[in-house]
Scaffold this active site. Structure first.
Site, short mmCIF file in Angstrom:
data_model
loop_
_atom_site.label_atom_id
_atom_site.label_comp_id
_atom_site.label_asym_id
_atom_site.label_seq_id
_atom_site.Cartn_x
_atom_site.Cartn_y
_atom_site.Cartn_z
N LYS A 26 53.15 45.69 7.51
CA LYS A 26 53.51 47.08 7.27
C LYS A 26 53.69 47.34 5.77
O LYS A 26 53.13 48.28 5.22
CB LYS A 26 54.81 47.40 8.02
CG LYS A 26 54.99 48.84 8.38
CD LYS A 26 56.30 49.05 9.13
CE LYS A 26 56.20 48.67 10.61
NZ LYS A 26 57.53 48.64 11.26
N ARG A 96 62.80 49.57 8.15
CA ARG A 96 61.76 49.17 9.11
C ARG A 96 61.45 47.69 8.96
O ARG A 96 61.29 47.19 7.86
CB ARG A 96 60.49 49.96 8.84
CG ARG A 96 60.73 51.41 8.49
CD ARG A 96 59.47 52.12 7.99
NE ARG A 96 58.43 52.18 8.98
CZ ARG A 96 57.20 52.64 8.73
NH1 ARG A 96 56.87 53.06 7.52
NH2 ARG A 96 56.30 52.66 9.69
N GLY A 105 59.77 42.87 19.64
CA GLY A 105 60.91 41.95 19.67
C GLY A 105 61.65 41.98 18.36
O GLY A 105 62.80 41.58 18.29
N MET A 107 63.49 43.96 15.19
CA MET A 107 64.42 45.09 15.21
C MET A 107 63.69 46.42 15.17
O MET A 107 62.71 46.59 14.47
CB MET A 107 65.35 45.01 14.00
CG MET A 107 66.50 45.99 14.12
SD MET A 107 67.31 46.31 12.55
CE MET A 107 66.26 47.58 11.89
N ARG A 352 47.27 49.88 10.28
CA ARG A 352 46.98 48.46 10.54
C ARG A 352 45.69 48.42 11.33
O ARG A 352 45.26 49.41 11.91
CB ARG A 352 48.11 47.81 11.31
CG ARG A 352 48.34 48.45 12.66
CD ARG A 352 49.54 47.84 13.37
NE ARG A 352 49.99 48.78 14.38
CZ ARG A 352 51.14 48.71 15.02
NH1 ARG A 352 51.98 47.74 14.74
NH2 ARG A 352 51.46 49.57 15.92
N HIS A 468 54.51 51.54 25.09
CA HIS A 468 54.67 50.08 24.97
C HIS A 468 53.77 49.35 25.97
O HIS A 468 53.01 48.45 25.61
CB HIS A 468 56.14 49.72 25.19
CG HIS A 468 56.42 48.26 25.08
ND1 HIS A 468 56.44 47.42 26.17
CD2 HIS A 468 56.67 47.48 24.00
CE1 HIS A 468 56.70 46.19 25.77
NE2 HIS A 468 56.85 46.20 24.46
N ARG A 574 28.74 17.51 38.77
CA ARG A 574 29.52 16.46 39.43
C ARG A 574 29.02 16.33 40.85
O ARG A 574 28.99 17.32 41.58
CB ARG A 574 31.00 16.83 39.46
CG ARG A 574 31.61 17.14 38.11
CD ARG A 574 33.03 17.68 38.36
NE ARG A 574 33.77 17.85 37.12
CZ ARG A 574 33.84 19.00 36.45
NH1 ARG A 574 33.16 20.05 36.88
NH2 ARG A 574 34.57 19.07 35.36
N SER A 780 27.45 11.91 26.56
CA SER A 780 28.17 13.15 26.79
C SER A 780 29.65 12.80 26.73
O SER A 780 30.12 11.94 27.46
CB SER A 780 27.80 13.72 28.16
OG SER A 780 28.59 14.86 28.41
N CYS A 847 31.38 17.64 27.45
CA CYS A 847 31.40 18.30 28.76
C CYS A 847 32.80 18.42 29.35
O CYS A 847 32.96 18.72 30.52
CB CYS A 847 30.48 17.59 29.74
SG CYS A 847 31.05 15.93 30.16
N TYR A 867 25.07 19.83 21.74
CA TYR A 867 25.43 20.92 22.64
C TYR A 867 26.87 20.80 23.11
O TYR A 867 27.48 19.75 23.00
CB TYR A 867 24.49 20.96 23.86
CG TYR A 867 24.64 19.81 24.82
CD1 TYR A 867 25.58 19.86 25.85
CD2 TYR A 867 23.86 18.66 24.69
CE1 TYR A 867 25.74 18.79 26.72
CE2 TYR A 867 24.01 17.59 25.56
CZ TYR A 867 24.95 17.66 26.57
OH TYR A 867 25.12 16.62 27.43
P1 ADP Z 1 57.28 50.08 14.69
O1 ADP Z 1 56.93 48.83 14.02
O2 ADP Z 1 58.05 49.91 15.94
O3 ADP Z 1 56.11 51.00 14.83
P2 ADP Z 1 58.06 51.66 12.45
O4 ADP Z 1 58.80 51.04 11.33
O5 ADP Z 1 56.64 51.93 12.23
O6 ADP Z 1 58.32 50.82 13.75
O7 ADP Z 1 58.80 53.01 12.77
C1 ADP Z 1 58.55 53.73 13.93
C2 ADP Z 1 58.38 55.19 13.62
O8 ADP Z 1 59.49 55.68 12.91
C3 ADP Z 1 57.21 55.51 12.73
O9 ADP Z 1 56.03 55.59 13.44
C4 ADP Z 1 57.60 56.84 12.16
O10 ADP Z 1 57.25 57.86 13.05
C5 ADP Z 1 59.08 56.74 12.07
N1 ADP Z 1 59.43 56.46 10.68
C6 ADP Z 1 59.58 55.28 10.07
N2 ADP Z 1 59.86 55.43 8.77
C7 ADP Z 1 59.89 56.77 8.54
C8 ADP Z 1 60.08 57.57 7.39
N3 ADP Z 1 60.32 57.04 6.21
N4 ADP Z 1 60.04 58.90 7.55
C9 ADP Z 1 59.79 59.44 8.76
N5 ADP Z 1 59.59 58.76 9.87
C10 ADP Z 1 59.62 57.42 9.78
MG MG Z 2 55.05 51.60 13.44
#
Ligand code: ADP
Ligand code: MG
Ligand code: MG
Length: 890
Positions: A26, A96, A105, A107, A352, A468, A574, A780, A847, A867
């Site tokens: 990120k 983030r 998983g 935060m 990404r 999710h 076999r 083989s 094999c 092979y």
């Molecule tokens: P995840 O990895 O779970 O996607 P993110 O860090 O991307 O978590 O955050 C999830 C969402 O939170 C983002 O898609 C965005 O919509 C919102 N968000 C994160 N940072 C900001 C920010 N600086 N301003 C506004 N919204 C934010």
């Molecule tokens: Mg995100």
């Protein structure tokens, strides 16, 4: 001094996309997007090295970090013109997490950090929108309490529900400033009660609390489980991103959304995504409100009414479309994007490489190569060979009756059938007991990952195409139907009600992840078609590949499948499986239990026509291609009768009495059959068995050759050879039988005699075994047994301790799945070298199970084997992996 804080945005980019190890995916991409001129709110990234150091120092931060973070905040303040903690116009930030690879998983993000009873007033005044200010504040307290302070969010949601009920409204957006203000006070009281201390008011305390929580979450149970399932090293660490907030909840010209630059299910070249007006971040994924489509075309296709972004915010949509193009040109791959619009201005919050189904991966790779964005070679390297598995398996038979009870979103394609189970733990238990499971949830969360992994398919009642459940299922290649709104699930009673029917835990249901249909009962499936993008990419791959790919197959059906999948011969047929046929097993038992050679021969005579028939069928399907047939290998006792009536049947067939047969069976028992009377040892002691098999092979081959067409190329393989002398004896037996058959039939054909290398001694004595006209014409590598005999680990008993061995890093991967290149691989290298030195042009193949494992195939390429041979469904995987290995070696 090591730099731990890297700033981005506002014309500054201290990192770039290549720094993902240091900055996490990120952080690296935020810096990269900023540096190519896309609108990114300013911020800074605390590196993964800080995470490592945090753990080294007993979960504490070095003092020097204070200044660095202060510098980062100053950068954001300077770009935004706002001050962190300023009561009149406060700077707010998000915190983030972001590891090298996206990792559920970790935060959850905390938004709107920096608010307290004072600054909220400033935000209200500066924005002129008290509702927005209080909405942001209540979101902040709720998120921070849940994510950082670890308080149960149930009580918060309850308070919100009650507030809405009291006011008689349904939507969060119907609440006003005063309502949110009241709720905020309630929330803070809940924190005091739950925590025993007040909610932190100081923005700096809030910030450090959040940073520590992100680093702390790296070693949370959820994150650890995910890493174990996905082979992610525990020492990578995560980064933390602190970034200026932009607000999608500032009225109807504000919005937040997620998008893909191409359709992640089909790979189609169209923008794909969802957005919500007047909302913040997680609202889209959380399923609180139903998100709206991004494009008009998608909305119309779905028959939805709510305006698409293209229609509601045409100007920003235009900018977004331009950003999509820029990102694809820049990253040269499909991107998964998160964005926010604040009062008509577009902000990019994440990009990404997008996860995609196998089908989409193929289409995107082929399209991008044809668009000239990438080369054909890159297209080949883009596809994870193992992901092809998704395409090679059956889909629902379109002609079959479907008892459809519900329809949800086609969230991850493919068909799955299994017993409905309503919680992840039960799914894991029942799957471990060998049952096919469909995990059914209202919606999934990272706590359900292990259950999703264990299930054949996933069904949810809530959540969109980017929920999710949908995202994780696509990543895992599990079929998924999400958002089947008509499902009413009762977790307590372990049942659901749908389409007027009750379905209890354990009842079989079928999902079609390509249409979104949910069916009761099992629906038959059909084989996939290997044309279109798949065919195109395979043609490109085959042109790059040096290794040939054969199949391990012993039935005509498997051979036909293998040929369809592009096998260039059979690498392992076999013969013993044919002996288990119910029509033959009595004759096999008679042969084994015979008192003498005469008795054995008369039983073998009855088996001969059946074996010949088997080989004929296989040779016909594989006409013109080599077919390696292994002579009888397993310990004879595997075929022995057990039940009374089985003994009686053998007695009837052979004329011997049951008592004698029982005694003979007892004599055959072995203490350690795997190392006992098996393999070529059978042929040495009971040559008549191998004589019969050799005769069946040559008679079948001549019969097929006589029919015209290309004659088959039999390769007769002697198993479990340890010494040259064994091979010499058996080779001369085979040659004698061949000559007899050719004389009787009045024609001959080419064939080879070779051996399996599956004992360390054979690998070491490879030179002697291959040498001269009595030596082996091919090797083989039987890597299942070779792994077993080299490591001294019984593959039937390894299950109990291989898991812990892999976890402790003693083995990088299960050596029965992925070749132990250091040990077993060294023996293969030695055997290849000595064998080729003794017999130039010696044919070499593999094999074992490893023949379908991409990492093992790369080893075979490096060792210049001729092979690999894999199970039929793995043949395309092996073809692609072989092409990739050749490209990487070349
Ligand atoms: P995840 O990895 O779970 O996607 P993110 O860090 O991307 O978590 O955050 C999830 C969402 O939170 C983002 O898609 C965005 O919509 C919102 N968000 C994160 N940072 C900001 C920010 N600086 N301003 C506004 N919204 C934010
Ligand atoms: Mg995100
Ligand atoms: Mg999240």
């Amino acid at each position: 001094m090591t730099q731990y804080v890297f700033r981005f945005g506002g014309g500054v980019a201290e990192g770039k996309a290549g720094d993902r190890n240091l900055l996490g995916g990120k952080g690296a991409n935020l810096a990269e997007m900023g540096s190519i001129g896309l609108p990114v709110p300013p911020g800074f990234t605390l590196s993964t090295e800080m995470c490592t150091r945090f753990y080294e120092e007993g979960e504490r931060f070095p003092d020097s970090l204070r200044d660095e973070v202060a510098g980062g905040i100053a950068h954001i303040e300077q770009v935004t013109g706002k001050t962190f903690g300023d009561p009149s116009d406060p700077l707010l930030v998000s915190v983030r997490s972001g590891a090298r690879v996206s990792m559920p998983g970790m935060m959850d993000t905390v938004l709107n950090l920096g608010l307290n009873d004072e600054t909220v007033q400033g935000l209200a005044a500066a924005s002129g929108d008290p509702r927005f200010a209080w909405d942001s504040y209540r979101r902040f307290i709720q998120m921070y309490s849940d994510v950082v302070l670890g308080l149960d969010h149930g009580a918060f949601e309850e308070a919100l529900e009650i507030a809405k009920e009291d006011k008689g409204v349904h939507l969060d957006t119907d609440l006003e400033a005063a309502d949110w203000e009241r709720l905020t006070a309630q929330y803070k009281a809940l924190v005091l009660e739950g925590l025993g201390r007040p909610f932190p008011d100081d923005p700096h305390d809030q910030l450090w609390g959040a940073i520590a929580a992100v680093f702390g979450s790296w070693n949370g149970d959820r994150a650890k489980t995910y890493r174990r399932l996905h082979n992610i090293p525990h020492d990578w660490g995560t980064a933390v991103n602190v970034q200026a907030m932009v607000f999608g909840n500032r009225g109807d010209s504000s919005a937040t959304g997620v998008a893909f630059t191409r359709d992640p299910s089909t790979g189609e070249r169209c923008y794909y995504g969802e957005y919500l007006i007047n909302a913040q971040g997680e609202d889209v994924v959380a399923g609180i409100r139903t998100p709206q489509y991004l494009t008009r075309a998608a909305r119309e296709k779905a028959g939805a009414k709510a305006a698409s972004m293209e229609e509601a915010l045409p100007e920003v949509y235009g900018q977004l479309a331009e950003v999509f193009e820029t990102l694809e040109r820049h990253y040269r791959d499909m991107q998964d994007i998160e964005f926010t619009v604040e009062r008509g201005k577009l902000w990019m919050l994440q990009t990404r490489t997008g996860k995609r189904t196998a089908k989409a991966a193929l289409r995107i790779a082929v399209d991008m190569a044809q668009e000239g964005l990438i080369s054909e070679k890159e297209a080949i390297l883009r596809i994870d060979p193992l992901q092809l598995d998704q395409l090679l398996h059956p889909t629902l038979d379109p002609a079959a009756e479907r008892d459809v009870v519900a329809k949800g979103l086609p969230a991850s394609p493919g068909a799955a059938c299994g017993k409905a189970v309503f919680d992840a733990d039960t799914a894991v238990q029942r799957a471990a007991a060998g049952e096919d499971i469909i995990l059914v949830r209202v919606e999934t969360s990272p706590e359900d990952i292990h259950g999703m992994h264990a299930a054949r398919g996933i069904l949810t009642a809530r959540g969109g195409m980017t929920s999710h459940a949908a995202v994780v299922a696509r990543g895992m290649g599990r079929p998924c139907v999400s958002g089947a709104g008509s499902l009413s699930i009762d977790y307590k009673a372990r049942r659901m009600r749908v389409g007027g029917r009750d379905i209890a835990e354990g009842e079989v249901i079928t999902l079609d992840g390509s249409t979104g249909e949910v069916m009761v009962g099992e629906v038959p499936t059909v084989q996939p078609e290997l044309v279109g993008d798949f065919g195109t990419l395979m043609v490109w791959a085959d042109a790059q590949r040096r290794l040939k790919v054969r199949a391990n197959a012993e039935t005509p059906k498997d051979c036909a499948t293998a040929r369809e999948f592009g096998a260039e011969g059979v690498g392992l047929c076999r013969t013993e499986h044919m002996f288990f046929d119910p029509d033959r097993i009595t004759n096999v038992r008679q042969m084994i239990l015979a008192q003498d050679e005469g008795g054995r021969r008369s039983a073998l005579e009855k088996l001969l026509p059946a074996q010949r028939g088997d080989f004929e069928a296989i040779f016909r399907i594989m006409s013109g291609l080599p077919v390696t047939i292994r002579l009888l290998d397993p310990p004879l006792h595997e075929f022995l009768p057990h039940a009374e009536e089985e003994f009686a049947e053998v007695a009837r067939a052979s004329g011997a009495d049951v008592e004698t047969l029982r005694r003979r069976a007892a004599e055959l028992a072995e203490a350690n059959p795997m190392l006992g009377h098996r393999g070529c040892r059978l042929g040495i002691t009971y040559p008549e068995i191998y004589e019969m098999q050799a005769r069946a092979i040559f008679e079948a081959a001549i019969a097929v050759a006589r029919d015209g067409g290309e004659p088959p190329i039999p390769e007769v393989m002697v198993p479990l050879v340890a010494t040259r002398a064994e091979l010499v004896i058996i080779r001369s037996l085979i040659e004698r039988v061949a000559a007899e058959v050719f004389r009787e039939q009045g024609r001959s054909l080419n064939y080879l005699v070779g051996t399996m290398i599956e004992l360390p001694r054979a690998a070491l004595a490879a030179g002697a075994i291959a040498e001269g006209d009595q030596g082996a014409e091919f090797f083989s590598f039987g890597t299942n047994d070779l792994t077993q005999t080299t490591l001294g680990i019984s593959r039937d008993d390894a299950g109990r301790f291989i898991g812990p061995y892999v976890e402790k890093g003693i083995f990088a991967r299960d050596p029965f799945v992925s070749l132990d290149t250091e040990g077993v691989g060294e023996l293969i290298r030695i055997a290849a070298e000595r064998g080729r030195a003794a017999r130039p042009g010696l044919k070499l193949g593999i094999c074992g199970e490893h023949g379908g494992d991409p990492a093992s195939i790369a080893f075979c390429e490096r060792t210049r084997l001729d092979y690999v041979s894999a199970s039929p469904y793995r043949v395309p995987i092996a073809r692609l992996a072989a092409a990739q290995a050749a490209l990487r070696e070349g």
